[in-house]
Design a protein around this motif. Structure first.
Motif, mmCIF file in Angstrom:
data_model
loop_
_atom_site.group_PDB
_atom_site.id
_atom_site.type_symbol
_atom_site.label_atom_id
_atom_site.label_comp_id
_atom_site.label_asym_id
_atom_site.label_seq_id
_atom_site.Cartn_x
_atom_site.Cartn_y
_atom_site.Cartn_z
ATOM 1 N N PHE A 310 -2.731 -10.787 -9.274
ATOM 2 C CA PHE A 310 -4.086 -10.537 -8.804
ATOM 3 C C PHE A 310 -4.653 -9.315 -9.500
ATOM 4 N N ARG A 311 -5.989 -9.230 -9.494
ATOM 5 C CA ARG A 311 -6.694 -8.129 -10.128
ATOM 6 C C ARG A 311 -7.491 -7.352 -9.079
ATOM 7 N N VAL A 312 -7.642 -6.052 -9.348
ATOM 8 C CA VAL A 312 -8.332 -5.196 -8.389
ATOM 9 C C VAL A 312 -9.482 -4.420 -9.027
ATOM 10 N N GLY A 313 -9.793 -4.713 -10.280
ATOM 11 C CA GLY A 313 -10.978 -4.151 -10.903
ATOM 12 C C GLY A 313 -10.825 -2.783 -11.518
ATOM 13 N N ASP A 314 -9.688 -2.126 -11.331
ATOM 14 C CA ASP A 314 -9.511 -0.764 -11.824
ATOM 15 C C ASP A 314 -8.020 -0.501 -12.042
ATOM 16 N N GLU A 315 -7.661 0.013 -13.213
ATOM 17 C CA GLU A 315 -6.250 0.217 -13.513
ATOM 18 C C GLU A 315 -5.623 1.296 -12.627
ATOM 19 N N ALA A 316 -6.346 2.368 -12.395
ATOM 20 C CA ALA A 316 -5.789 3.424 -11.553
ATOM 21 C C ALA A 316 -5.508 2.907 -10.141
ATOM 22 N N LEU A 317 -6.410 2.088 -9.630
ATOM 23 C CA LEU A 317 -6.199 1.500 -8.311
ATOM 24 C C LEU A 317 -4.977 0.588 -8.328
ATOM 25 N N ALA A 318 -4.839 -0.199 -9.387
ATOM 26 C CA ALA A 318 -3.684 -1.093 -9.498
ATOM 27 C C ALA A 318 -2.379 -0.312 -9.466
ATOM 28 N N ARG A 319 -2.346 0.803 -10.166
ATOM 29 C CA ARG A 319 -1.128 1.612 -10.184
ATOM 30 C C ARG A 319 -0.843 2.210 -8.802
ATOM 31 N N LEU A 334 12.026 -10.867 -12.131
ATOM 32 C CA LEU A 334 11.374 -11.738 -11.146
ATOM 33 C C LEU A 334 12.360 -12.810 -10.705
ATOM 34 N N GLY A 335 11.943 -13.576 -9.698
ATOM 35 C CA GLY A 335 12.656 -14.792 -9.333
ATOM 36 C C GLY A 335 13.897 -14.609 -8.491
ATOM 37 N N ALA A 336 14.073 -13.433 -7.908
ATOM 38 C CA ALA A 336 15.260 -13.215 -7.087
ATOM 39 C C ALA A 336 14.901 -13.217 -5.605
ATOM 40 N N VAL A 337 15.901 -13.093 -4.756
ATOM 41 C CA VAL A 337 15.683 -13.189 -3.320
ATOM 42 C C VAL A 337 14.816 -12.056 -2.796
ATOM 43 N N GLU A 338 14.887 -10.872 -3.434
ATOM 44 C CA GLU A 338 14.062 -9.771 -2.982
ATOM 45 C C GLU A 338 12.699 -9.817 -3.681
ATOM 46 N N SER A 339 11.660 -9.394 -2.975
ATOM 47 C CA SER A 339 10.319 -9.393 -3.533
ATOM 48 C C SER A 339 10.134 -8.192 -4.448
ATOM 49 N N LEU A 340 9.460 -8.422 -5.572
ATOM 50 C CA LEU A 340 9.210 -7.383 -6.561
ATOM 51 C C LEU A 340 7.717 -7.300 -6.848
ATOM 52 N N VAL A 341 7.263 -6.108 -7.190
ATOM 53 C CA VAL A 341 5.888 -5.894 -7.627
ATOM 54 C C VAL A 341 5.938 -5.104 -8.924
ATOM 55 N N GLU A 342 5.013 -5.387 -9.811
ATOM 56 C CA GLU A 342 4.963 -4.635 -11.052
ATOM 57 C C GLU A 342 3.540 -4.583 -11.596
ATOM 58 N N HIS A 343 3.333 -3.634 -12.513
ATOM 59 C CA HIS A 343 2.092 -3.497 -13.256
ATOM 60 C C HIS A 343 2.389 -3.976 -14.678
ATOM 61 N N LEU A 363 -4.292 -5.604 -13.530
ATOM 62 C CA LEU A 363 -3.493 -6.744 -13.070
ATOM 63 C C LEU A 363 -2.222 -6.273 -12.373
ATOM 64 N N ILE A 364 -1.908 -6.887 -11.239
ATOM 65 C CA ILE A 364 -0.665 -6.674 -10.509
ATOM 66 C C ILE A 364 0.054 -8.016 -10.390
ATOM 67 N N ARG A 365 1.365 -8.002 -10.614
ATOM 68 C CA ARG A 365 2.142 -9.243 -10.506
ATOM 69 C C ARG A 365 3.168 -9.116 -9.378
ATOM 70 N N LEU A 366 3.192 -10.134 -8.534
ATOM 71 C CA LEU A 366 4.169 -10.203 -7.451
ATOM 72 C C LEU A 366 5.180 -11.305 -7.721
#
Length: 394
Positions: A310-319, A334-343, A363-366
């Motif tokens: 998903f996108r939030v319109g601002d890189e600083a906000l994403a971080r 990615l793809g493991a049992v625990e949830s991950l988030v990254e920039h 952009l943020i990836r979950l």
């Protein structure tokens, strides 16, 4: 590969094959789990004779089991295990020759682009990114020396979806091979060989292993000529997994069907949270009806996967949002049992910065895991709230 075992399980369901194909009880002891054959060499009964294995780089019974399992799950005749997804990809690309040309998606995984740009291009391979969703653009970009179409669907990290059957038809009309990176979808959700692809590659590090405890890769194909070449390269270049890593991937595969159902359900719940939040400017998920690849995904996938961007319109906000999670872990992969988030722009896709494949800074990836869904959605809400609150405080 033990042909008899593969044929035995050929007509069973996916979950049954994931547990049994290539993994029959060990005949000498009856062990129901594939043994870890931790050996580099094998005794031979006579000069020039062996019992199926001579040196572990060339083959290992534990590795044989994984290769048969991968082939079974993807519906192919030939499976190959590698030390990483990058090594699997490299072997397939090396079946080409200097002077050949490859078309790739405009938003492939950063490591894929890096390999094409900094390894294969200096070797003599040419490649071009093209919007694979635009079939006319694919035809227009085709060259007389185009020998391979490299498809990643859904893509990493923009979750674009491409029509494997239509693209395979274009490529085969022009005597080129089609390779599909099926890491995001997994064989549980999508089978590219059934849609016309010539080969499938996987990072088995991800959903197939599923527990963030192993690095590996795989290739599956029905093409006998391609398989012969991949087998030669696998042995000659030696980028093979050790038996313990193979064992971990096999163990992960046994629960793949169970995990993917939960990944998909949890991802959909997270999507609903994101779609209702004012800070989110765009949700990238093929399960959303407005997604440009939704209809294609519906036709060639059984569900829409556990990856959400998903996108939030601002890189600083994403971080700031990325740093605000408590249940989701900030980390790559990615793809493991625990949830991950990254920039992606600052993490997994730094290698495409400044290139035509550069990803948006907001952009943020979950990678949505299999935790209790209420804990994930609440964590998503509080991270969004904390990130946006920080913005108001500035």
């Amino acid at each position: 590969m033990a042909e008899g075992s593969r044929e035995r399980w050929a007509d069973t369901g996916f979950a049954t094959r994931a547990i049994h194909a290539g993994q029959d009880p060990e005949p000498r002891t009856g062990a129901v789990a594939v043994p870890v054959f931790q050996t580099s060499t094998f005794a031979q009964p006579a000069v020039g004779e062996h019992l199926g294995w001579d040196y572990a780089r060339s083959g290992n019974p534990t590795r044989d089991a994984l290769e048969e399992s991968l082939a079974s799950l993807e519906g192919g005749r030939h499976g190959f295990a590698f030390a990483s997804g990058s090594a699997a990809q490299d072997a397939v690309v090396r079946t080409l020759s200097p002077g050949d040309h490859v078309l790739i998606a405009p938003d492939v995984y950063g490591g894929t682009y890096r390999q094409f740009r900094r390894v294969h291009q200096p070797w003599g391979l040419a490649f071009d990114p093209v919007d694979l969703a635009d079939l006319d653009a694919v035809v227009a970009a085709w060259r007389p020396d185009t020998r391979m179409l490299w498809i990643e669907t859904p893509t990493n990290p923009l979750l674009n979806v491409f029509d494997i059957a239509a693209l395979s038809e274009i490529a085969h009309e022009r005597d080129a091979r089609v390779v599909v990176d099926n890491t995001f979808a997994t064989p549980y959700l999508q089978n590219p060989l059934d849609l016309g692809a010539d080969a499938v590659v996987h990072s088995t590090t991800k959903y197939l292993g599923g527990h963030s405890d192993v690095v590996g890769g795989g290739v599956v194909t029905d093409d006998d000529v391609l398989a012969e070449r991949v087998r030669f390269l696998q042995n000659s270049l030696g980028a093979v997994p050790g038996p313990w890593d193979v064992y971990l991937v096999l163990r992960g595969i046994k629960t793949l069907a169970l995990r993917m159902d939960r990944h998909c359900d949890n991802a959909q719940a997270c999507v609903e949270v994101l779609r209702g939040h004012d800070a989110v400017t765009e949700v990238l998920y093929p399960g959303v009806a407005g997604h440009p690849g939704h209809e294609v995904a519906t036709s060639q996938m059984r569900d829409f996967g556990g990856m959400v961007s998903f996108r939030v319109g601002d890189e600083a906000l994403a971080r700031r949002i990325c740093a605000s999670f408590e249940v989701f872990t900030l980390g790559e992969s990615l793809g493991a049992v625990e949830s991950l988030v990254e920039h992606p722009g600052a993490m997994t896709h730094m290698s495409v910065a400044g290139s035509p494949l550069e990803v948006p800074g907001d952009l943020i990836r979950l990678s949505v895991g299999v935790e209790d869904v209420d804990d994930l959605t609440e964590d998503l809400r509080q991270a969004l709230a904390k990130g946006t609150a920080s913005t108001r405080d500035l």
